[in-house]
Design a protein around this motif. Structure first.
Motif, PDB file in Angstrom:
ATOM      1  N   PHE A 234       0.841  -1.191   0.000  1.00  0.00           N
ATOM      2  CA  PHE A 234       0.000   0.000   0.000  1.00  0.00           C
ATOM      3  C   PHE A 234       0.875   1.239   0.000  1.00  0.00           C
ATOM      4  CE2 PHE A 234      -2.082  -3.573   1.858  1.00  0.00           C
ATOM      5  CZ  PHE A 234      -3.363  -3.539   1.330  1.00  0.00           C
ATOM      6  N   ASP A 235       0.673   2.046  -1.018  1.00  0.00           N
ATOM      7  CA  ASP A 235       1.446   3.273  -1.193  1.00  0.00           C
ATOM      8  C   ASP A 235       0.888   4.341  -0.245  1.00  0.00           C
ATOM      9  OD1 ASP A 235       2.951   5.319  -2.235  1.00  0.00           O
ATOM     10  OD2 ASP A 235       2.092   5.242  -4.258  1.00  0.00           O
ATOM     11  N   ILE A 236       1.737   4.895   0.588  1.00  0.00           N
ATOM     12  CA  ILE A 236       1.297   5.933   1.532  1.00  0.00           C
ATOM     13  C   ILE A 236       1.937   7.263   1.170  1.00  0.00           C
ATOM     14  CG2 ILE A 236       3.126   5.443   3.261  1.00  0.00           C
ATOM     15  CD1 ILE A 236       0.997   6.016   5.424  1.00  0.00           C
ATOM     16  N   THR A 237       1.160   8.334   1.230  1.00  0.00           N
ATOM     17  CA  THR A 237       1.692   9.654   0.880  1.00  0.00           C
ATOM     18  C   THR A 237       1.834  10.512   2.133  1.00  0.00           C
ATOM     19  OG1 THR A 237      -0.535  10.447   0.548  1.00  0.00           O
ATOM     20  CG2 THR A 237       0.656   9.683  -1.410  1.00  0.00           C
ATOM     21  N   LEU A 239       3.747  14.604   3.535  1.00  0.00           N
ATOM     22  CA  LEU A 239       4.890  15.512   3.520  1.00  0.00           C
ATOM     23  C   LEU A 239       4.911  16.265   4.836  1.00  0.00           C
ATOM     24  CD1 LEU A 239       3.984  18.524   1.236  1.00  0.00           C
ATOM     25  CD2 LEU A 239       2.511  16.560   1.399  1.00  0.00           C
ATOM     26  N   THR A 240       6.092  16.675   5.235  1.00  0.00           N
ATOM     27  CA  THR A 240       6.264  17.346   6.517  1.00  0.00           C
ATOM     28  C   THR A 240       5.307  18.531   6.671  1.00  0.00           C
ATOM     29  OG1 THR A 240       8.591  16.765   6.292  1.00  0.00           O
ATOM     30  CG2 THR A 240       8.044  18.321   8.033  1.00  0.00           C
ATOM     31  N   GLU A 241       5.160  19.304   5.606  1.00  0.00           N
ATOM     32  CA  GLU A 241       4.320  20.496   5.679  1.00  0.00           C
ATOM     33  C   GLU A 241       2.876  20.143   6.039  1.00  0.00           C
ATOM     34  OE1 GLU A 241       6.547  19.491   3.486  1.00  0.00           O
ATOM     35  OE2 GLU A 241       6.924  20.993   1.960  1.00  0.00           O
ATOM     36  N   ARG A 303       4.816  20.960  -5.193  1.00  0.00           N
ATOM     37  CA  ARG A 303       5.729  20.561  -6.295  1.00  0.00           C
ATOM     38  C   ARG A 303       5.538  19.107  -6.711  1.00  0.00           C
ATOM     39  NH1 ARG A 303       7.935  25.557  -7.832  1.00  0.00           N
ATOM     40  NH2 ARG A 303       7.666  26.751  -5.951  1.00  0.00           N
ATOM     41  N   ASP A 304       4.664  18.380  -6.032  1.00  0.00           N
ATOM     42  CA  ASP A 304       4.406  16.985  -6.422  1.00  0.00           C
ATOM     43  C   ASP A 304       3.414  16.942  -7.573  1.00  0.00           C
ATOM     44  OD1 ASP A 304       6.030  15.652  -4.584  1.00  0.00           O
ATOM     45  OD2 ASP A 304       4.527  15.893  -3.006  1.00  0.00           O
ATOM     46  N   LEU A 305       3.632  15.963  -8.440  1.00  0.00           N
ATOM     47  CA  LEU A 305       2.780  15.858  -9.622  1.00  0.00           C
ATOM     48  C   LEU A 305       1.911  14.613  -9.561  1.00  0.00           C
ATOM     49  CD1 LEU A 305       5.596  16.732 -12.164  1.00  0.00           C
ATOM     50  CD2 LEU A 305       3.765  18.258 -11.381  1.00  0.00           C
TER      51      LEU A 305
HETATM   52  O1  DLL Z   1       8.605  11.741   3.048  1.00  0.00           O
HETATM   53  C1  DLL Z   1       6.794  11.737   4.640  1.00  0.00           C
HETATM   54  C2  DLL Z   1       6.618  10.284   4.412  1.00  0.00           C
HETATM   55  C3  DLL Z   1       7.369   9.366   5.133  1.00  0.00           C
HETATM   56  C4  DLL Z   1       5.642   9.823   3.532  1.00  0.00           C
HETATM   57  C5  DLL Z   1       7.171   8.006   4.955  1.00  0.00           C
HETATM   58  C6  DLL Z   1       5.432   8.484   3.366  1.00  0.00           C
HETATM   59  C7  DLL Z   1       6.196   7.565   4.072  1.00  0.00           C
HETATM   60  P1  DLL Z   1       9.141  14.650   3.467  1.00  0.00           P
HETATM   61  O2  DLL Z   1      10.486  14.193   3.850  1.00  0.00           O
HETATM   62  O3  DLL Z   1       8.684  16.022   3.859  1.00  0.00           O
HETATM   63  O4  DLL Z   1       8.046  13.709   4.076  1.00  0.00           O
HETATM   64  O5  DLL Z   1       9.013  14.487   1.913  1.00  0.00           O
HETATM   65  C8  DLL Z   1       7.800  14.727   1.255  1.00  0.00           C
HETATM   66  O6  DLL Z   1       8.247  13.034  -0.411  1.00  0.00           O
HETATM   67  O7  DLL Z   1       6.436  15.982  -1.264  1.00  0.00           O
HETATM   68  C9  DLL Z   1       6.883  13.738  -2.175  1.00  0.00           C
HETATM   69  O8  DLL Z   1       7.711  14.390  -3.102  1.00  0.00           O
HETATM   70  C10 DLL Z   1       7.637  12.567  -1.598  1.00  0.00           C
HETATM   71  N1  DLL Z   1       6.710  11.474  -1.256  1.00  0.00           N
HETATM   72  C11 DLL Z   1       6.141  11.197  -0.067  1.00  0.00           C
HETATM   73  N2  DLL Z   1       5.363  10.093  -0.165  1.00  0.00           N
HETATM   74  C12 DLL Z   1       5.442   9.674  -1.449  1.00  0.00           C
HETATM   75  C13 DLL Z   1       4.862   8.590  -2.181  1.00  0.00           C
HETATM   76  C14 DLL Z   1       7.913  12.365   3.828  1.00  0.00           C
HETATM   77  N3  DLL Z   1       4.057   7.715  -1.605  1.00  0.00           N
HETATM   78  C15 DLL Z   1       7.943  14.427  -0.209  1.00  0.00           C
HETATM   79  N4  DLL Z   1       5.171   8.489  -3.496  1.00  0.00           N
HETATM   80  C16 DLL Z   1       6.648  14.627  -0.955  1.00  0.00           C
HETATM   81  C17 DLL Z   1       6.001   9.381  -4.095  1.00  0.00           C
HETATM   82  C18 DLL Z   1       6.300  10.557  -2.146  1.00  0.00           C
HETATM   83  N5  DLL Z   1       6.573  10.409  -3.456  1.00  0.00           N
END
Ligand code: DLL
Length: 432
Positions: A234-237, A239-241, A303-305
């Protein structure tokens, strides 16, 4: 899917109710940001909108944008909209250039994040019997904290290992019998390779993997799913913000990512014109939070697409969906006048069953001329005699797809660097 959810909204949530929640959340956010943050107040005043201007969701388009520059300008507590004594925690992610993105949380923000994240485990089909091996970084990064909070709120057993330390990972995996792995896609691949290398497959009880934080190709995912013998991943999304991980998750239908539209509004905009793209077209994800207190986001450009997926999901969940994140606009490589995303290269490689899922792109400049070298791992079990031929065919396919020439080199399976966190796929040595 069970009809009774503890954390996800049930099937009785109507679209209209959702829109009502969004409108009141938007009104709350604009008012809260205006009253609490001089930065937001100045931005809103400049755009000629105030707390009373929001009477329908269409008014969203009148609001000013927020971007990473606003985070840098406000370092170390950007967009702060509450008195500092209400901040109970900060997290940060490494910005691409220089300053970190630091974001503050109130206790309510933490509680909301926890509830959002509990939904993820629920949607992925876990129960309180599950044992969840959390192999993402703890500390300033949001990942460990988010997976941990959500797991405890959901009620499964958290095994908080963090990344790295493969020996300990394998030991806990086997001895404690983890049933769900939480990691980046890169770390999932690395774990799968280690399990295989140590012949532990029969002793591993993993059923599911929740993975995210970076883009992945279908080949990479199939690679770790097969090796770990998973029922599903399962793909989880996140971002810190926007709190951190747990902003949305793929469901068991695997037809896109459900996102929590009752916590934030997602717009998909053309990054050039900043106007909405046609329904279902790819654009930039722009998010507006509906309940976030310490650092609310108003039309934050991620900036994510990705693209929105119209229609009802076969899983029955009413919360809307977007496609997987296809890449970031700042990942774009400009090479000999052509715009290239690393994901396009991954997509070409996927057409070759002899190629593994791992690749690395190096850009160099010599004598004023740019060159691109793509290293591709041979798939495990394939004959090395075919390397030269394979490199040539992949080179031709890349040329056709990208309209630019790249040198291709086939390397041994496992030869490219593995990562506990996010893989670095592009080495741009042109400015050095
Ligand atoms: O990467 C939070 C995170 C941690 C998400 C663990 C999922 C699992 P940041 O370091 O702030 O936070 O980076 C956020 O990572 O804007 C995307 O560009 C990229 N990103 C996060 N999830 C995905 C995904 C974490 N499922 C940035 N697929 C975001 C592709 C992802 N890109």
């Amino acid at each position: 899917m069970p009809s009774h959810h503890r954390f996800l909204p049930g099937p009785d949530l109507s679209r209209d109710q959702l829109f009502d929640q969004q409108l009141s959340g938007l009104q709350w956010t604009v008012n809260h940001a205006y009253e609490g943050s001089p930065v937001y107040r100045a931005k809103l005043d400049a755009a000629g909108v105030g707390p009373d201007s929001i009477t329908s969701l269409d008014d969203l388009s009148r609001l000013p944008f927020t971007s990473v520059e606003d985070l840098r300008d406000g370092y170390p507590l950007p967009l702060l909209s509450v008195p500092e004594d209400q901040v109970v925690r900060i997290h940060a992610s490494s910005g691409t250039t220089g300053k970190r993105k630091v974001l503050a949380y109130t206790q309510k923000d933490i509680d909301d994040w926890k509830d959002m994240f509990a939904r993820c485990y629920e949607l992925a089909g876990l129960t309180t019997e599950d044992r969840v091996q959390i192999c993402v970084g703890y500390g300033l990064w949001t990942a460990g904290a988010g997976f941990q909070l959500g797991c405890e709120r959901f009620g499964a057993m958290a095994l908080p290992l963090g990344p790295g330390n493969l020996e300990m990972q394998l030991q806990i995996l086997v001895d404690v019998g983890a049933t769900c792995l939480c990691s980046t896609a890169s770390m999932a691949l690395l774990m799968a390779e280690e399990v295989e290398k140590h012949g532990l497959m029969d002793r591993v009880k993993l059923k599911r993997c929740i993975f995210g934080a970076e883009t992945h190709s279908a080949a990479m995912r199939a690679n770790f799913e097969e090796r770990l013998g998973l029922e599903g991943s399962f793909d989880i999304t996140g971002l810190t913000e926007l709190y951190g991980p747990g902003a949305g998750l793929e469901c068991e239908a695997h037809e896109g990512i459900h996102y929590w539209a009752d916590y934030y509004i997602l717009e998909i905009l053309d990054p050039e014109t900043l106007q909405p793209v046609a329904e279902g077209e790819v654009g930039e994800m722009v998010v507006t939070t509906l309940r976030k207190e310490a650092a609310p986001l108003i039309r934050y450009r991620t900036r994510d697409l990705t693209r929105l997926i119209p229609g009802q999901c076969p899983c029955g969940q009413v919360l809307p969906r977007h496609d997987k994140i296809l890449g970031r606009s700042d990942d774009m490589i400009i090479y000999r006048g052509v715009n290239i995303y690393p994901g396009q290269i991954a997509a070409v490689l996927e057409q070759f069953p002899e190629a593994g899922s791992e690749y690395q792109i190096t850009l160099r400049r010599s004598g004023g001329k740019d060159s691109m070298q793509v290293k591709v791992e041979r798939k495990l079990g394939q004959n090395a005699d075919n390397d030269e031929n394979l490199a040539k065919t992949i080179g031709a396919a890349l040329h056709k797809a990208l309209m630019a020439r790249a040198g291709v080199e086939i390397v041994e399976p496992g030869e490219l660097p593995r990562s506990f966190a996010k893989s670095k796929r592009v080495l741009d040595e042109r400015d050095e």
